[in-house]
Design an enzyme around this catalytic site. Structure first.
Site, PDB file in Angstrom:
ATOM      1  N   ARG A 176       0.828  -1.215   0.000  1.00 53.48           N
ATOM      2  CA  ARG A 176       0.000   0.000   0.000  1.00 53.48           C
ATOM      3  C   ARG A 176       0.859   1.260   0.000  1.00 53.48           C
ATOM      4  O   ARG A 176       0.413   2.310  -0.459  1.00 53.48           O
ATOM      5  CB  ARG A 176      -0.979  -0.023   1.188  1.00 53.48           C
ATOM      6  CG  ARG A 176      -2.055   1.087   1.157  1.00 53.48           C
ATOM      7  CD  ARG A 176      -3.155   0.799   2.178  1.00 53.48           C
ATOM      8  NE  ARG A 176      -4.213   1.824   2.215  1.00 53.48           N
ATOM      9  CZ  ARG A 176      -4.356   2.731   3.175  1.00 53.48           C
ATOM     10  NH1 ARG A 176      -3.485   2.777   4.180  1.00 53.48           N
ATOM     11  NH2 ARG A 176      -5.355   3.606   3.133  1.00 53.48           N
ATOM     12  N   ILE A 209      -7.140   8.003  -0.457  1.00 51.15           N
ATOM     13  CA  ILE A 209      -7.111   6.546  -0.629  1.00 51.15           C
ATOM     14  C   ILE A 209      -8.034   6.026   0.459  1.00 51.15           C
ATOM     15  O   ILE A 209      -7.961   6.457   1.610  1.00 51.15           O
ATOM     16  CB  ILE A 209      -5.662   6.006  -0.489  1.00 51.15           C
ATOM     17  CG1 ILE A 209      -5.575   4.503  -0.744  1.00 51.15           C
ATOM     18  CG2 ILE A 209      -5.043   6.355   0.846  1.00 51.15           C
ATOM     19  CD1 ILE A 209      -4.107   3.980  -0.800  1.00 51.15           C
ATOM     20  N   SER A 210      -8.958   5.138   0.120  1.00 50.17           N
ATOM     21  CA  SER A 210      -9.958   4.709   1.096  1.00 50.17           C
ATOM     22  C   SER A 210      -9.319   3.925   2.233  1.00 50.17           C
ATOM     23  O   SER A 210      -8.227   3.366   2.100  1.00 50.17           O
ATOM     24  CB  SER A 210     -11.011   3.825   0.418  1.00 50.17           C
ATOM     25  OG  SER A 210     -11.534   4.463  -0.718  1.00 50.17           O
ATOM     26  N   GLN A 211     -10.066   3.865   3.337  1.00 49.76           N
ATOM     27  CA  GLN A 211      -9.636   3.064   4.486  1.00 49.76           C
ATOM     28  C   GLN A 211      -9.548   1.587   4.059  1.00 49.76           C
ATOM     29  O   GLN A 211     -10.461   1.083   3.392  1.00 49.76           O
ATOM     30  CB  GLN A 211     -10.686   3.237   5.584  1.00 49.76           C
ATOM     31  CG  GLN A 211     -10.361   2.525   6.858  1.00 49.76           C
ATOM     32  CD  GLN A 211     -11.570   2.421   7.783  1.00 49.76           C
ATOM     33  OE1 GLN A 211     -12.710   2.662   7.387  1.00 49.76           O
ATOM     34  NE2 GLN A 211     -11.309   2.036   9.015  1.00 49.76           N
TER      35      GLN A 211
END
Ligand code: SAH
Length: 211
Positions: free
Chosen positions: A35, A61-63
Site C-alpha cells: 500500500r 485513498i480509502s480506508q
C-alpha cells in the site's frame, strides 16, 4: 502480480480479519499488496494503518477496511469483468485486478489516473484498462459488466451505471452527501433490488465536468 506478503501488510490483513473481513482471498491479496506504493513517501509510515489518507487533489485513498469490505461484497457474485469508478491512487484497482479476470477503471483527474496506471504496471498487473473521463457515465463501450464498484459518494444512483450492468450484475455504491449509505444493487432483467450494507464516508462523486 507475484508479490509476497510483507510483515506490515500481513499485520494489516490480520487487523481486517479482526474487523470482520472473512474472505480469505481478499485478505491474502491485502497481505501481498504494497500500500505504501500508492502514497507519497511522506505518508509511507502510515501505509499499513487502517485509515484513509490524502492522495493530493483533495482526494483520499480509502480506508483498508472499506476497500476489503467492498471487495468482499463484490466477489460474492463471482464477477469476471468489473468496472471501478474513481481510480484515485489505484490501490483498490490493484486489489481488484488480482481477484477478477478483467478490470476497467475510470478517473476524472488526469494526474491521478497517470500515476495509478504507472503503479499497476510496476506491480505487473496487466488486466486493467484505464479511462480518463466522467465515471457518472460509466464506460459504455466496455460494458456490460458483471459488477461495478463506485469509490466516491453519489448524490443519487447514476442511471448509466445501472444500464451497464449485465444480467444479475451487482453495483456497489455509496449514496448520499454528508452521511452516506453503502448500497448493493442487483439487476434482475429490468428490475433492480437494493440493499443497504452500512454507513460510510467517501469523497463526492462529481457529476458532469472533468478536472
Ligand atoms: N479507489 C480509490 C479511491 C479514491 S477517492 C483508491 O483506491 O485510491 C475517489 C476518486 O473518485 C477520486 O480520485 C476522484 O477524483 C474520483 N472521482 C470523483 N468523481 C468522479 C467522476 N465523476 N468520475 C470519475 N472519477 C471520479
Amino acid at each position: 502480480m507475484n508479490g509476497v506478503a510483507t510483515a506490515s501488510a500481513l499485520n494489516l490483513a490480520n487487523a481486517l480479519r479482526g474487523a470482520g473481513i472473512g474472505d480469505q482471498a481478499v485478505l491474502s491479496v491485502v497481505a501481498k499488496t504494497p500500500r505504501e506504493l500508492f502514497l507519497d513517501a511522506a505518508l509511507g509510515h502510515k501505509a499499513y494503518e487502517n485509515t484513509a489518507l490524502p492522495i493530493g487533489q483533495g482526494q483520499t485513498i480509502s480506508q483498508p477496511y472499506i476497500v476489503a469490505k467492498m471487495t468482499e461484497l463484490l466477489l460474492e457474485s463471482k464477477p469476471k469483468k468489473v468496472l471501478e469508478i474513481g481510480t484515485g491512487s489505484g490501490y483498490q484497482a490493484a486489489i481488484l485486478a488480482q481477484l477478477v479476470d478483467e478490470l476497467c477503471t475510470v478517473e476524472r483527474i488526469k494526474s491521478l489516473q497517470i500515476q495509478a496506471r504507472q503503479r499497476l504496471k510496476r506491480l505487473d498487473l496487466h488486466n486493467v484498462s484505464f479511462k480518463y473521463g466522467d465515471g457518472w457515465k460509466g464506460w459504455a463501450n466496455k460494458g456490460p459488466f458483471d459488477a461495478i464498484m463506485v469509490t466516491a459518494a453519489a448524490a443519487s444512483i447514476p442511471q448509466d451505471l445501472l444500464a451497464q450492468l449485465g444480467s444479475q450484475g451487482v453495483l456497489i455504491i455509496p449514496v448520499g452527501q454528508e452521511t452516506q449509505q453503502l448500497l448493493r444493487v442487483t439487476r434482475y432483467g429490468d428490475d433492480y433490488r437494493s440493499e443497504t450494507i452500512e454507513m460510510v464516508k467517501f469523497v463526492p462523486l462529481v457529476n458532469g465536468d472533468l478536472a
